[in-house]
Design a protein around this motif. Structure first.
Motif, PDB file in Angstrom:
ATOM      1  N   ILE A  42      16.890 100.036 141.688  1.00 47.60           N
ATOM      2  CA  ILE A  42      16.991  98.768 140.967  1.00 47.60           C
ATOM      3  C   ILE A  42      18.366  98.161 141.251  1.00 47.60           C
ATOM      4  O   ILE A  42      19.390  98.800 140.996  1.00 47.60           O
ATOM      5  CB  ILE A  42      16.823  98.989 139.452  1.00 47.60           C
ATOM      6  CG1 ILE A  42      15.477  99.665 139.153  1.00 47.60           C
ATOM      7  CG2 ILE A  42      16.956  97.682 138.688  1.00 47.60           C
ATOM      8  CD1 ILE A  42      15.385 100.237 137.749  1.00 47.60           C
ATOM      9  N   PRO A  43      18.440  96.952 141.809  1.00 50.35           N
ATOM     10  CA  PRO A  43      19.743  96.309 142.013  1.00 50.35           C
ATOM     11  C   PRO A  43      20.511  96.238 140.692  1.00 50.35           C
ATOM     12  O   PRO A  43      19.945  95.888 139.649  1.00 50.35           O
ATOM     13  CB  PRO A  43      19.388  94.921 142.530  1.00 50.35           C
ATOM     14  CG  PRO A  43      18.018  95.066 143.113  1.00 50.35           C
ATOM     15  CD  PRO A  43      17.329  96.104 142.258  1.00 50.35           C
ATOM     16  N   ALA A  52      21.858  95.955 131.204  1.00 52.16           N
ATOM     17  CA  ALA A  52      21.962  94.682 131.907  1.00 52.16           C
ATOM     18  C   ALA A  52      21.174  94.701 133.205  1.00 52.16           C
ATOM     19  O   ALA A  52      20.499  93.724 133.565  1.00 52.16           O
ATOM     20  CB  ALA A  52      23.425  94.352 132.177  1.00 52.16           C
ATOM     21  N   ALA A  53      21.258  95.820 133.943  1.00 55.08           N
ATOM     22  CA  ALA A  53      20.525  95.922 135.204  1.00 55.08           C
ATOM     23  C   ALA A  53      19.017  95.900 134.965  1.00 55.08           C
ATOM     24  O   ALA A  53      18.267  95.207 135.674  1.00 55.08           O
ATOM     25  CB  ALA A  53      20.932  97.202 135.927  1.00 55.08           C
ATOM     26  N   LEU A  54      18.569  96.652 133.967  1.00 51.61           N
ATOM     27  CA  LEU A  54      17.135  96.684 133.668  1.00 51.61           C
ATOM     28  C   LEU A  54      16.655  95.331 133.151  1.00 51.61           C
ATOM     29  O   LEU A  54      15.548  94.882 133.492  1.00 51.61           O
ATOM     30  CB  LEU A  54      16.844  97.778 132.644  1.00 51.61           C
ATOM     31  CG  LEU A  54      17.091  99.226 133.098  1.00 51.61           C
ATOM     32  CD1 LEU A  54      16.831 100.191 131.959  1.00 51.61           C
ATOM     33  CD2 LEU A  54      16.231  99.572 134.304  1.00 51.61           C
ATOM     34  N   GLY A  58      13.776  92.662 134.658  1.00 51.35           N
ATOM     35  CA  GLY A  58      12.595  92.479 133.826  1.00 51.35           C
ATOM     36  C   GLY A  58      12.051  93.755 133.243  1.00 51.35           C
ATOM     37  O   GLY A  58      10.867  93.817 132.853  1.00 51.35           O
ATOM     38  N   LEU A  59      12.895  94.790 133.154  1.00 53.26           N
ATOM     39  CA  LEU A  59      12.431  96.096 132.685  1.00 53.26           C
ATOM     40  C   LEU A  59      13.030  96.492 131.338  1.00 53.26           C
ATOM     41  O   LEU A  59      12.883  97.641 130.911  1.00 53.26           O
ATOM     42  CB  LEU A  59      12.794  97.168 133.733  1.00 53.26           C
ATOM     43  CG  LEU A  59      12.222  96.957 135.134  1.00 53.26           C
ATOM     44  CD1 LEU A  59      12.817  97.971 136.110  1.00 53.26           C
ATOM     45  CD2 LEU A  59      10.701  97.045 135.097  1.00 53.26           C
ATOM     46  N   ASN A  64      13.493  94.366 121.739  1.00 49.58           N
ATOM     47  CA  ASN A  64      12.721  95.585 121.460  1.00 49.58           C
ATOM     48  C   ASN A  64      13.232  96.686 122.380  1.00 49.58           C
ATOM     49  O   ASN A  64      12.520  97.125 123.296  1.00 49.58           O
ATOM     50  CB  ASN A  64      11.220  95.343 121.683  1.00 49.58           C
ATOM     51  CG  ASN A  64      10.662  94.294 120.745  1.00 49.58           C
ATOM     52  OD1 ASN A  64      10.433  94.568 119.574  1.00 49.58           O
ATOM     53  ND2 ASN A  64      10.470  93.079 121.261  1.00 49.58           N
ATOM     54  N   PRO A  65      14.447  97.141 122.163  1.00 44.20           N
ATOM     55  CA  PRO A  65      15.083  98.039 123.130  1.00 44.20           C
ATOM     56  C   PRO A  65      14.489  99.438 123.135  1.00 44.20           C
ATOM     57  O   PRO A  65      14.113  99.985 122.103  1.00 44.20           O
ATOM     58  CB  PRO A  65      16.543  98.075 122.666  1.00 44.20           C
ATOM     59  CG  PRO A  65      16.489  97.778 121.200  1.00 44.20           C
ATOM     60  CD  PRO A  65      15.342  96.816 121.027  1.00 44.20           C
ATOM     61  N   GLU A  66      14.432  99.990 124.344  1.00 43.42           N
ATOM     62  CA  GLU A  66      14.066 101.391 124.527  1.00 43.42           C
ATOM     63  C   GLU A  66      15.348 102.226 124.591  1.00 43.42           C
ATOM     64  O   GLU A  66      16.399 101.733 125.010  1.00 43.42           O
ATOM     65  CB  GLU A  66      13.283 101.574 125.830  1.00 43.42           C
ATOM     66  CG  GLU A  66      11.947 100.861 125.861  1.00 43.42           C
ATOM     67  CD  GLU A  66      10.939 101.512 124.917  1.00 43.42           C
ATOM     68  OE1 GLU A  66      11.041 102.750 124.691  1.00 43.42           O
ATOM     69  OE2 GLU A  66      10.060 100.797 124.416  1.00 43.42           O
TER      70      GLU A  66
END
Length: 826
Positions: A42-43, A52-54, A58-59, A64-66
């Protein structure tokens, strides 16, 4: 200077491009070679976080944080553009347990989010840099040094053993977004053969007005010719040890640095000239800070350059809960709004994270004092763990070195609510303190920033550490504990480093764009309302209490019957409470020396604690704070049978020729009594006048004697400049309550233009409470303000980014208690 060891004149390149993020199960990969080729790459932005990267990919959904601390996070980068040879890899911040590999070999293990590292390396060309952030979650259940208590608001208890931010670990306070990743820059440094480093700067203002600038440094050059320049003067460096040089420059009649509410935040450029080459050392300001404790020792007042300063402002959270950014561009919108609101102090609390020198540089420029907690809060931290205490030494020294020349740094504090937590759990006084905040940190502060006062904890002082009538308080009598506003005086608050928390409702356009759900009835709405863990109430209940107290409405019924009206009253009420509370604290005779509101900005859009929503838009309460914090101010205080007092404040350094007028109105429009007085308001002074002294006769201004029905429903005080006729401040008093002064006001508005700026001219036939100017694409200079009949009121409209200012603004104007709407249309 970006770090203690960074060399002047060295070539430094940021390693911000070409990074990829890979998530693996905890411990599945010991070294980069173990990462399977099938893994998802993932860039990733650097500096940045896993969240921030996720999110960019779009991940990840910040709403609704994981959990992000349950997997290992690998960052990989190939250094194709780096020339072979000797260099230094500089890591400004790694959150939190991080192994660093170069070409498959481990070169660093970092255990603290708050310390930087510089690692000498030999590059061969095309090198691979890999960072592995080990999952912190499984480590939090490991046994550590036994604690004497466990905090209530932070989970899990194992966090006390790790040097990481508490953001993301306070249920009800903030979203569960965990800080993982290279949150501060990574750079490659190549030093010159002749290096200058370990630069130390200290600026002091003597009582006689002389500025003293001391600079010391290390240079490996052979007998270098070095000069220190500042303020049009220069001083040669002298050798005082092996490769160690020092210069002391005296600057007579220096212009001092002031908080912007009391003067000019004057800054001076610093420069080092070495063998004919000039290098910038940044800027500094000269000021003197002292703490006055009072005759009884219970006061806490800041004296800047010998003048007592009433400190007001808010507690900083973060510019972005996902990115945890640290650049000027991220800080500037929030800090400029703080200064525009008349704030002169920002507190960075111990539950947050250290901000970068860019933050302090902006505060230096804007004239904002900074109260800095070190990142310790609520826990009983390890007392004898040598590794942990080593991290404490490192983070404190690095932080102080990074802000060593900053004049805005005003208070250094060991942490937040450690003493309070122990005391509230019933532990005796000897249990409240520990070596981190009472021994280690103050010793480092004394050595590195002796010009900045230190306090062991916040709150601190009094029979209990949270007693508001001594020392430093976290005051929530008005607010969370739902006391009447009179408690603000009864509590005898000396200094509140946090106070007045409410679930502040944003402007309607923010809700339309980011939280377009029914207020309270929607679980999405309630999820954004802050609450104390395990409490049976939340901060919306607190706001509703004051809505009923000030306006007489049943909040639940109002919400059921007219949701939009309920939201408008909710927007208005928290500002009214803050204005009235600060009127008590700023009146002549008050023992209060300052108060900071909890908090400056929200973490997500919605009814959070912030005066500014997370999108950067001021909430209605921000405008109330701007009125409450004016350096030149007039306020009413209700003294019961003693009548209505008017207090006039001038914090500036210039005498002012002013006229004070007080008018009492029946039905919001008919003048029943009035009076005025012209006088010279001295610089740095506060005056108190009885309203009846302006009238020249008795009048029941507070409706305390009740000789028949009330003769008026509102009193208005106006402070006018005699130099140009401008109204400097207004204040309003409602003897029978705000609900008895809600009128069907007929507001007239006209749109005009002055150069590139649009404005609205307003008049009303009777009192209009909490006038709201709703113009899409524009931010009014004032909003949710009371408008009295009589003089025209001009309000400037500021175009927001992306707004075409050549097109006339359009919107509407409304006020509480009135069905009348004024349509603005070009």
């Amino acid at each position: 200077m970006r770090g203690r060891l960074a060399s002047i004149g060295a070539e430094e390149s940021l390693l911000s491009e070409g990074w990829n993020l890979i998530l693996t199960e905890p411990g599945a990969c010991a070294v980069p070679h173990d990462i399977p080729l099938s893994a998802q790459f993932i860039p990733a932005p650097v500096p940045g976080t896993v969240a921030a990267a996720l999110e960019k990919a779009g991940l990840f959904d910040r709403e609704n944080p994981e959990p992000l601390n349950t997997r290992d996070a690998w960052y990989l980068c190939r250094l194709f553009d780096a020339e072979p040879g000797e260099a230094i890899l500089r890591f400004a911040g790694l959150a939190t347990l991080c192994h660093v590999f170069l070409n498959g070999q481990e070169i660093l293990f970092s255990e603290s989010m708050f310390t930087a590292h510089e690692i000498p390396v030999t590059l061969v060309g095309g090198d691979e840099l890999a960072l592995c952030f080990r999952a912190l979650g499984p480590r939090l259940s490991e046994p550590g040094p036994r604690a004497r208590w466990r905090p209530q608001m932070i989970t899990p208890a194992g966090l006390k053993n790790f040097r990481t931010t508490l953001l993301g670990h306070m249920p009800g306070w903030c979203p569960d977004i965990h800080a993982v990743g290279p949150w501060r820059p990574i750079s490659l440094v190549r030093r010159n053969p002749v290096s200058i480093d370990n630069v130390s700067v200290r600026a002091v203002l003597d009582e006689n007005g002389v500025g003293r600038l001391s600079v010391s440094l290390h240079s490996n050059a052979e007998d270098p010719a070095m000069l220190l320049r500042c303020g049009g003067m220069e001083q040669p460096f002298e050798k005082i040890g092996d490769s160690h040089y020092s210069a002391i420059l005296k600057l007579a009649d220096i212009e001092p640095w002031w908080p912007h509410t009391h003067g000019l935040p004057r800054l001076y450029d610093l420069a080092l000239v070495s063998d004919g080459v000039e290098y910038s050392l940044g800027t500094t300001g000269f000021r003197r800070i002292e703490v006055e404790r009072g005759a009884d020792g219970d006061d806490f007042a800041l004296l800047i350059n010998g003048e007592r300063i009433f400190c007001r402002g808010a507690v900083w959270t973060t510019a972005d809960i996902v990115r945890l950014p640290g650049t000027r561009a991220d800080y500037e919108p929030f800090l400029r709004l703080a200064a525009q609101a008349g704030m002169n102090m920002i507190r960075i609390g111990g539950t947050m994270a250290y901000e970068t020198p860019d933050f302090f540089a902006l505060c230096d420029e804007l004239g904002l004092l900074v109260w800095q907690d070190f990142m310790f809060a609520n826990f009983d931290y390890p007392r004898n763990d040598k590794a942990f205490l080593g991290h404490v030494h490192a983070e404190v020294e690095e932080f102080l070195h990074g802000v060593q020349a900053s004049p805005s740094l005003a208070v250094l504090c060991g942490g937040s609510e450690i003493h309070q937590q122990a005391a509230m759990l019933g532990l005796p006084v000897e249990f409240w303190s520990g070596p981190v905040t009472d021994e280690i940190i103050p010793a480092i502060v004394t050595r590195m920033r002796p010009d900045v006062p230190y306090v062991p904890n916040s709150p601190y002082g009094g029979a209990m550490p949270f007693s508001p009538n001594a020392g430093i308080a976290h005051y929530y009598g008005v607010g969370a504990y739902m006391q009447p506003i009179a408690d603000a005086r009864r509590a005898d608050v000396r200094f509140a480093s946090e106070s007045l928390a409410f679930a502040h409702v944003p402007q309607q356009r923010t809700l339309h764009r980011h939280l377009d759900v029914p207020s309270v009835h929607s679980p999405l709405w309630k999820a954004r309302v802050p609450r104390d863990r395990s409490a049976s109430w939340d901060f919306e209940d607190v706001r509703d209490f004051y809505l009923e107290l000030l306006y007489g409405f049943d909040p639940a019924r109002l919400r059921r019957e007219d949701q939009q009206l309920y939201l408008d009253f909710s927007r208005a009420v928290t500002g009214e409470v803050i204005e009235q509370t600060f009127a008590e604290w700023r009146r002549k005779g008050s023992a209060c020396n300052g108060a900071l509101v909890w908090t400056l900005q929200d973490l997500l859009p919605g009814p959070g604690w912030g005066a500014i929503d997370s999108t950067g838009e001021p909430k209605p309460v921000w405008y109330a704070m701007r009125r409450a914090f004016r350096p030149v101010q007039t306020v009413f205080t209700d003294e019961g049978t003693n009548g209505l007092d008017v207090h006039v404040v001038n914090e500036t350094d210039a005498d002012l020729d002013v006229e004070l007028e007080v008018v009492c109105l029946r039905d919001g429009k008919q003048q029943v009594v009035s009076g005025s007085r012209a006088f010279k308001l001295a610089a740095r002074d506060t005056e108190r006048l009885a309203a009846t002294a302006l009238f020249g006769a008795f009048f029941d201004t507070t409706y305390a004697f009740r000789f028949g029905p009330p003769s008026h429903d509102v009193s208005v005080a106006r402070l006018r400049s005699l130099a140009d006729g401008a109204i400097l401040a207004e204040s309003f008093h409602f003897p029978c309550g705000r609900d008895k002064a809600l009128h069907e006001a007929g507001i007239e508005a006209s749109l005009g233009r002055d150069g590139d700026d649009w404005f609205v001219d307003l008049r009303t036939d009777r009192l209009a409470q909490s006038v709201h100017i709703d113009v899409d694409g524009y931010r009014p200079d004032d909003d949710w303000f009371h408008l009295a009949p009589g003089a025209m009121r001009r309000v400037k409209l500021h175009a927001l980014p992306g707004t075409e200012s050549d097109i006339a603004p359009a919107g509407e104007i409304r006020s509480l208690g009135s069905s009348h709407r004024v349509v603005l249309s070009g």
